[in-house]
Enzyme design. Structure first.
Site, PDB file in Angstrom:
ATOM      1  N   ARG A  27       0.817  -1.217   0.000  1.00 53.35           N
ATOM      2  CA  ARG A  27       0.000   0.000   0.000  1.00 53.35           C
ATOM      3  C   ARG A  27       0.852   1.269   0.000  1.00 53.35           C
ATOM      4  O   ARG A  27       0.309   2.375  -0.002  1.00 53.35           O
ATOM      5  CB  ARG A  27      -0.934  -0.003   1.216  1.00 53.35           C
ATOM      6  N   GLU A 490       1.521  -0.780 -16.009  1.00 57.52           N
ATOM      7  CA  GLU A 490       1.731  -0.573 -14.582  1.00 57.52           C
ATOM      8  C   GLU A 490       2.806  -1.460 -13.982  1.00 57.52           C
ATOM      9  O   GLU A 490       3.415  -1.085 -12.979  1.00 57.52           O
ATOM     10  CB  GLU A 490       0.416  -0.691 -13.809  1.00 57.52           C
ATOM     11  N   HIS A 506      -8.560   5.134 -38.143  1.00 58.64           N
ATOM     12  CA  HIS A 506      -8.968   6.532 -38.003  1.00 58.64           C
ATOM     13  C   HIS A 506      -7.916   7.360 -37.253  1.00 58.64           C
ATOM     14  O   HIS A 506      -8.267   8.360 -36.622  1.00 58.64           O
ATOM     15  CB  HIS A 506     -10.322   6.620 -37.306  1.00 58.64           C
TER      16      HIS A 506
END
Length: 608
Positions: A27, A490, A506
């Site tokens: 974390r 990541e 495109h």
């Protein structure tokens, strides 16, 4: 984003603090620190730039105390450094604070405190809290009163734990937008920002609500609000095993979690398939058939991989239930003054159940009278408690920063939702049985894909040196392409773009060259011929193609191919995604990356 641990009891706190921080390092991992205080007072602090292992090496053998707090950091204010690492102290070194979140009015508070004589040693917003609490901790004032008074002046999000050298018999903790969990032991208490730090020591936990504080002593705890009203929190039992937090013989948590997906999918499906009526049992939605028939639109909210899982979920809901559905980043939704419609069902997606942007979006919907369901993995988490109903994934703990098994289980959960909604609307029993059978077959089909791991590793090593990669998919395949590009970026740091295959001509076709290979999702469905035409356009421009397909395209259309078992068309994206997880993992290993702890990222994003 960061990790908090704390201990109070008869034992030395330091071993628990260091072990707990190691379990929470996914974390946040740019710096770490601990503070302890003995029964005679005084606070000892050690903190370092770097990993928890660096902190453990810096802690002396005589660094002991019966009460302690610790922190592993993901930088928001100030660069990673010893000075910016937590805990932070006031000038008298009486108060020590660890903090997750962001203090939005930190500059204003810092200026006022400096004018009153406070000397700041760091660039962080957190240090403001230490000085602010100390300013209220006059002679004879209880620590909880000083913390309450300080938090009354704070604007922002926080999960905090506070030590007072003059009151070493307690730790005061508080939550507003960032999780705090109490662990109940035998004449000892624990605190953490995630249960993964606690499961070795206790299964009895209490989750604080936003705006709630707790005084934690060795013999128990008391919870109360910011205006001093007592609250009553009942413990819940954590059902995850300690073995879930070990690598289990795998080189990395990420590889372990990829290989755990057959089991995690089985748990997500467990007891939820109704073969008699060809539907799904989802009592946790808290919606009866009549209420479901009144829903005219579904809006799915998530961030990162949860957003891409939501895109796959929206496709499933539209195909099986014929209800318009759309996925949107929760981080954008909350800021655009969204129109909340009475006949729209909102679904919030979060592995941790604590993602701040998603939680704020849920609160915005509820404030405007909308109905919100949650699809989350963590029982008792903030989003789970805030929602009107929902589905727990039961995928098990996910330690690696990059989500794999929780992502797959989330899409499975959406398949169950779509099946349930569809059978209440116009999905025929025959189509319901078709989807039920396909869902039951998924775990074994995932095992088939995982058996190709070594072969995919060879391909990853060949492609890892590319300057970037293009991922393309059409309709059902486009969200898979987006998630595949996300994974590669990541954990391997290789630039990757995802486009709908139909959009390649495109604009993005200008990028195609031998140096920019394309990963193309080519399922054997009604759009196969169109996808093969797109491969021809790439090869005509000397582009390399790695196809993920049910049938091997002609050699002239693809340089390499990963074959995937065929499911039903609606569920094919689940299986097409698994090779992309392995491709990203093995590319990261080939490039020598820190797979479980990629740079600049953290597992649970509890700040804006």
């Amino acid at each position: 984003m960061c990790g908090i641990v704390a201990y109070i009891g008869p034992k030395d706190a330091t071993p628990f603090l260091l072990e707990g921080l190691a379990r929470l390092e996914y974390r946040g991992y740019d710096s770490a620190g601990v503070a302890v205080t003995g029964r005679t007072g005084g606070i000892k602090v050690r903190k370092v730039k770097g990993r928890v292992a660096d902190l453990a090496a810096a802690v002396p053998a005589r660094f002991k105390g019966a009460t302690g707090i610790g922190h592993t950091r993901w930088a928001t204010h100030g660069v990673p450094s010893d000075a910016n690492a937590h805990p932070h102290l006031d000038n008298a070194e009486r108060i020590a604070v660890v903090h997750n979140g962001i203090i939005e009015n930190a500059d204003e508070l810092r200026a006022k405190l400096a004018a009153d004589g406070a000397v700041f040693r760091s660039e962080t917003d957190t240090e403001v809290l230490g000085h602010l609490i100390a300013a209220h901790a006059a002679e004879g004032v209880e620590l909880e009163e000083a913390v309450r008074a300080a938090l009354g002046k704070v604007v922002g999000t926080y999960g905090i734990a506070v030590l007072d050298a003059e009151q070493p018999d307690r730790i005061v903790v508080a939550r507003n937008g960032s999780p705090i969990v109490l662990g109940i032991g035998e004449k000892e208490m624990f605190v953490a920002s995630d249960v993964s730090a606690l499961v070795r020591y206790t299964r009895q936990v209490v989750h604080l609500e936003d705006g709630e504080l707790a005084t934690v002593r060795a013999d128990g705890f008391r919870t109360f609000t910011e205006d001093a009203r007592t609250t009553h929190r009942q413990p819940s039992t954590v059902d995850w095993e300690i073995d879930s937090y070990d690598t289990g013989g795998y080189e990395h948590f990420l590889l372990k979690e990829i290989h755990e997906q057959p089991g995690s999918v089985e748990r997500t499906l467990g007891g939820r398939l109704d073969e008699r009526f060809a539907t799904a049992h989802l009592g946790g939605l808290n919606l009866d058939a009549r209420e479901l028939r009144e829903i005219r639109r579904v809006k799915i909210l998530g961030c990162g991989s949860a957003y891409y899982a939501g895109e796959m979920g929206a496709q499933l809901i539209e195909e099986l239930a014929r209800i318009p559905a759309h996925s949107e980043p929760a981080s954008e939704f909350r800021y655009r003054n969204p129109v909340i419609e009475a006949d729209t069902l909102y679904i919030a997606v979060s592995q941790s159940g604590e993602t701040y942007d998603t939680l704020a979006a849920v609160q915005e919907v509820k404030r405007k009278g909308g109905r919100v369901l949650g699809v989350v993995n963590t029982v008792g988490s903030a989003i789970a408690r805030e929602c009107d109903g929902g589905i727990y994934l039961h995928a098990g703990p996910e330690i690696s920063v990059a989500s794999t098994k929780a992502f797959t289980s989330t899409v499975v959960a959406f398949a169950l939702i779509a099946l349930h909604f569809g059978r209440i609307h116009d999905l025929s029993p025959a189509d319901g049985r078709r989807i039920v059978s396909a869902l039951k077959a998924l775990p074994d089909q995932i095992r088939e894909v995982l058996a190709q791991s070594d072969a995919i590793a060879e391909l990853a090593a060949e492609y890892a040196g590319s300057e970037g990669m293009m991922f393309i998919g059409r309709v059902r395949g486009y969200p898979v392409a987006r998630e595949g590009a996300q994974k590669l970026k990541e954990i391997s740091y290789v630039h990757a773009e995802a486009y709908p295959a139909s959009e390649l001509k495109h604009g993005p076709l200008a990028l195609i060259s031998p140096e920019l290979p394309t990963v193309a999702l080519v399922p054997d469905d009604e759009l196969l011929d169109k996808n093969l035409t797109t491969l021809g356009e790439i090869k005509a421009r000397s582009g390399r193609v790695l196809a993920v397909a049910h049938r091997r395209p002609e050699t002239k259309l693809a340089d390499h191919c990963i074959l995937v078992p065929k499911s039903e068309p609606e569920l094919d994206p689940l299986l097409l995604n698994i090779p992309l997880q392995l491709l990203a993992y093995h590319a990261a290993v080939a490039l020598g990356r820190d797979v479980d702890k990629p740079r600049n990222l953290a597992k649970s994003v509890t700040v804006e």
